[in-house]
Motif scaffolding. Structure first.
Motif: not given
Length: 356
Positions: A290-301, A303-319
């Motif tokens: 589930x966490x790995x699936x959410x990360x894909x959605x975060x990255x796709x988002x 790529x549309x918004x360029x919101x830096x906080x989304x990269x932080x969320x990807x890092x949190x999911x990887x952790x």
């Protein structure tokens, strides 16, 4: 006349080098054991721009327990058949071979490169229709605005020939651009699920070992070129950082999700076959998927918004994935080792004809 071989959607479809072979293997129950004994280890190539994140595994097309295969150089194909390769392809399919080769997607409709740029990519030919003058192909395609993904499609003979001949020969004769691979599932052989192979690669994964050392009897293992195993999650955080030199490609996160899905399938298999009783670990590992699936959605988002906080969320999911796996997989490894099964034969771990 129409002839086509059966294929199914592959268990792993993020890269054609896996998807082509697995679209054949995934329909055979006897091949599932081999798939689950492999595709365990991961590798992340440092400071490399193309295909830098991948499974560490033996290429299934070279496994005699799975395929009868032949490799023909394009130079030989041209010498035998000239520039009209239709007869060659039809003859190979009539001999029950699938054909894997590299084509230029500039000439293939419904690909991202169509009429835009030179782009070599692997395809699998699984049939033909001489009345409609088309080949049956499997590869990455996006008809009618659909998402680009691995799928079946038809391509007419003339378009295929343009795409085939557009690929220039490389100096290294073993280069994949220079060859055509003929694949035929080996119905006369089988592969038994080998717990010790799983133990070896799972141990490499958990302890982030360089798995190339398992083959150092015939190749020199790369030094300090890759991150292996569970430590790839930390490496991916650098890939998906705002100062990364790599473009934000979704494919590494997609492959990571495939790795987790296949690991969950492996745990289910261990329980179904009554090798281990691990219902709680299976339940816990579903959260990893589930966490790995959410990360894909975060990255796709992102790529549309360029919101830096989304990269932080990807890092949190990887952790989170790292912590969950370290809470689950060492227990699985310990229980497998307690089974004390005889050591596997070396040919199940390595082979002379491999392509990583």
């Amino acid at each position: 006349m129409i002839k086509k071989h059966p294929i199914t959607h592959p268990i792993i479809d993020g890269y054609p080098k896996h998807a082509n072979a697995l679209s054949i293997l995934s329909q055979h129950d006897s091949a599932l054991a081999w798939i689950l004994c492999n595709y365990i280890q991961l590798k992340l190539r440092i400071n490399h721009q193309a295909d830098y994140f991948d499974f560490y595994t033996i290429n299934p097309i070279f496994q005699r327990s799975l395929f009868d295969y032949e490799r023909h150089s394009k130079q030989s194909v041209f010498r035998w058949h000239g520039e009209n390769i239709t007869k060659y392809i039809i003859d190979c399919i009539d001999m029950d071979y699938y054909i894997q080769t590299i084509v230029d997607e500039f000439h293939i409709p419904n690909t991202r490169a169509y009429n835009k740029r030179f782009y070599p990519h692997s395809v699998l030919i699984y049939g033909y229709d001489t009345e409609r003058q088309v080949y049956k192909l499997a590869g990455f395609n996006s008809p009618k605005g659909q998402p680009q993904k691995f799928r079946k499609y038809d391509l007419n003979f003339s378009e295929f020939e343009k795409a085939f001949f557009s690929i220039k020969e490389q100096p290294n004769h073993n280069h994949y651009h220079n060859n055509v691979y003929l694949l035929r599932y080996n119905n006369n052989s089988s592969y038994d699920f080998d717990v010790n192979v799983v133990i070896y690669y799972l141990e490499d994964y958990i302890f982030s070992k360089n798995s190339y050392y398992r083959e150092n009897n015939y190749i020199n293992p790369p030094q300090n070129e890759y991150i292996f195993g569970i430590e790839v999650h930390e490496g991916l955080k650098k890939v998906y950082s705002n100062d990364s030199e790599k473009r934000f490609d979704v494919r590494p996160l997609y492959l990571l999700k495939e790795h987790k899905q296949l690991m969950l399938m492996r745990l289910d298999y261990l329980q179904i076959k009554e090798i281990l009783f691990i219902p709680e670990q299976i339940k816990q590992y579903s959260h990893v998927v589930k966490e790995s699936t959410i990360n894909i959605s975060l990255l796709l988002k992102y790529r549309i918004t360029n919101e830096i906080k989304l990269l932080s969320k990807i890092h949190e999911k990887l952790d989170s994935i790292y912590k969950l796996e370290m809470a689950i997989l060492p227990t699985i490894l310990y229980q497998l080792k307690k089974l004390n099964i005889d050591s596997p034969s070396s040919d199940k771990l390595v082979g002379k004809n491999q392509d990583h």
